[in-house]
Design a protein around this motif. Structure first.
Motif, PDB file in Angstrom:
ATOM      1  N   LYS A  97       5.649  -4.890   0.722  1.00 33.58           N
ATOM      2  CA  LYS A  97       5.921  -4.021  -0.471  1.00 33.58           C
ATOM      3  C   LYS A  97       7.042  -3.152  -0.168  1.00 33.58           C
ATOM      4  O   LYS A  97       8.137  -3.274  -0.867  1.00 33.58           O
TER       5      LYS A  97
ATOM      6  N   SER B 131      -0.058  -5.931   2.472  1.00 34.04           N
ATOM      7  CA  SER B 131       0.157  -4.528   2.983  1.00 34.04           C
ATOM      8  C   SER B 131      -0.434  -4.203   4.182  1.00 34.04           C
ATOM      9  O   SER B 131      -1.561  -4.804   4.546  1.00 34.04           O
TER      10      SER B 131
ATOM     11  N   ALA C 270      -2.857  -0.915   1.799  1.00 37.81           N
ATOM     12  CA  ALA C 270      -3.463  -1.296   0.819  1.00 37.81           C
ATOM     13  C   ALA C 270      -4.492  -2.650   1.168  1.00 37.81           C
ATOM     14  O   ALA C 270      -3.790  -3.719   1.556  1.00 37.81           O
ATOM     15  N   GLY C 271      -5.584  -2.788   0.899  1.00 37.46           N
ATOM     16  CA  GLY C 271      -6.110  -4.138   1.313  1.00 37.46           C
ATOM     17  C   GLY C 271      -6.748  -4.109   2.697  1.00 37.46           C
ATOM     18  O   GLY C 271      -7.442  -5.069   3.294  1.00 37.46           O
TER      19      GLY C 271
ATOM     20  N   ASP D  96      -8.582   0.971   3.628  1.00 39.39           N
ATOM     21  CA  ASP D  96      -8.704   0.719   2.240  1.00 39.39           C
ATOM     22  C   ASP D  96     -10.132  -0.091   2.061  1.00 39.39           C
ATOM     23  O   ASP D  96     -10.206  -1.067   1.476  1.00 39.39           O
TER      24      ASP D  96
ATOM     25  N   GLY E 192     -11.363  -1.229  -0.835  1.00 38.88           N
ATOM     26  CA  GLY E 192     -10.281  -1.848  -2.132  1.00 38.88           C
ATOM     27  C   GLY E 192      -9.696  -1.100  -3.310  1.00 38.88           C
ATOM     28  O   GLY E 192      -8.892  -1.553  -3.848  1.00 38.88           O
TER      29      GLY E 192
ATOM     30  N   HIS F 296      -7.297   1.279  -3.364  1.00 35.55           N
ATOM     31  CA  HIS F 296      -5.686   1.286  -3.236  1.00 35.55           C
ATOM     32  C   HIS F 296      -5.241  -0.222  -3.530  1.00 35.55           C
ATOM     33  O   HIS F 296      -4.159  -0.025  -4.078  1.00 35.55           O
ATOM     34  N   ALA F 297      -5.832  -1.335  -3.162  1.00 36.60           N
ATOM     35  CA  ALA F 297      -5.487  -2.474  -3.290  1.00 36.60           C
ATOM     36  C   ALA F 297      -5.677  -2.515  -5.063  1.00 36.60           C
ATOM     37  O   ALA F 297      -4.382  -3.158  -5.561  1.00 36.60           O
ATOM     38  N   ASP F 298      -6.539  -2.284  -5.560  1.00 34.56           N
ATOM     39  CA  ASP F 298      -6.595  -2.272  -7.183  1.00 34.56           C
ATOM     40  C   ASP F 298      -5.826  -1.668  -7.506  1.00 34.56           C
ATOM     41  O   ASP F 298      -5.256  -2.299  -8.949  1.00 34.56           O
TER      42      ASP F 298
ATOM     43  N   GLU G 298      -2.513  -3.510  -7.388  1.00 36.15           N
ATOM     44  CA  GLU G 298      -2.438  -4.743  -8.111  1.00 36.15           C
ATOM     45  C   GLU G 298      -2.151  -4.578  -9.590  1.00 36.15           C
ATOM     46  O   GLU G 298      -1.283  -5.242 -10.349  1.00 36.15           O
TER      47      GLU G 298
ATOM     48  N   VAL H 128      -3.456  -8.306  -4.139  1.00 36.29           N
ATOM     49  CA  VAL H 128      -3.253  -7.823  -2.948  1.00 36.29           C
ATOM     50  C   VAL H 128      -4.173  -8.200  -1.954  1.00 36.29           C
ATOM     51  O   VAL H 128      -5.354  -8.088  -2.286  1.00 36.29           O
TER      52      VAL H 128
ATOM     53  N   ARG I 134      -6.891  -8.901   0.629  1.00 34.15           N
ATOM     54  CA  ARG I 134      -7.850  -7.861   1.598  1.00 34.15           C
ATOM     55  C   ARG I 134      -7.905  -8.497   3.011  1.00 34.15           C
ATOM     56  O   ARG I 134      -7.948  -9.813   3.084  1.00 34.15           O
TER      57      ARG I 134
END
Length: 232
Positions: free
Chosen positions: A74, A110, A113-114, A119, A122, A124-126, A129, A136, A138
């Motif tokens: 990212k 990342s 994130a994930g 995280d 999840g 931060h990943a959400d 996304e 993203v 996991r």
């Protein structure tokens, strides 16, 4: 800052696996210079493609070569550091990449994130996304030491008989993104970083060390690992 926040910041800033890999690659380069043993010539710190601009990449051509999906870093690859807004150049290339490989087959990997450590729910990943428009992954381990188990299950659920060698890794950091991708047998693309604005001093210093090693490896005649889909 709370003790928990400090611990989390330190964990994200320090990449002990990356440090270990860096020292190992320095030793490999020294051994190559001394012996020129053929098995030492290919180093995972060198990308298959080093480009100033992701718009130079022909994703349709890579799809025809046999690749099935793509992983992106990212910060400084798709966005400026810590931003959730796609850089215009990166957005154009990402759109072309998704068009070539299909929705869901282009993902973000990342080191925050994930990542299970930082995280776990999840969230931060959400958020990422929703902002960037791609999944993203996991995963349990950071780049560069993450393994096939952090990548392949996602793609195996979507694509028939997909392994890491069928994938492309794109990222600006030689020591994390490129070493990670090459270790797992992916095709690796390193775009020039978008900016140095907003990068912590520790990151800038680490990048200088990586770039120095990359330059030395190239001057010494080392090469990236061969990939079966692409003739050098």
């Amino acid at each position: 800052m709370s003790a928990t926040s400090i611990s989390k910041w330190l964990g994200q800033s320090l990449n002990l696996g990356g440090v270990g890999e860096f020292l190992k690659l320095r030793r490999q380069r020294s051994a190559w210079v001394t012996s020129h043993a053929p098995e030492l010539q290919h180093t995972p710190i060198l990308p298959h493609v080093d480009t100033p601009d992701l718009r130079n990449i022909d994703w349709e051509d890579l799809k025809r070569a046999g690749f099935k999906g793509c992983l992106f870093d990212k910060d400084n690859t798709l966005t400026e550091p810590y931003s959730l807004v796609l850089h215009p150049w990166a957005k154009e290339s990402l759109t072309a990449c998704v068009a070539a490989f299909g929705d869901g087959n282009v993902v973000l990997f990342s080191n925050s994130a994930g990542l299970e450590q930082f995280d776990p729910d999840g969230s931060h990943a959400d958020a990422m996304e929703e902002s960037l428009g791609i999944p993203v992954l996991r995963h349990r381990q950071k780049k560069p030491v993450a393994g096939p188990e952090d990548v392949e299950p996602y793609f195996m659920n979507r694509l028939e008989a997909c392994s890491c060698r069928d994938l492309i890794m794109v990222g600006d950091r030689y020591m994390t993104d490129i070493v990670f991708g090459n270790r797992l047998g992916m095709y690796t693309i390193r775009p020039r970083p978008l900016t140095e604005r907003g990068e912590p001093l520790a990151v800038r210093l680490s990048k200088r060390m990586e770039e120095s090693l990359v330059e030395s490896c190239r001057e010494d005649g080392m090469a990236p690992p061969p990939h079966p889909f692409v003739v050098p």
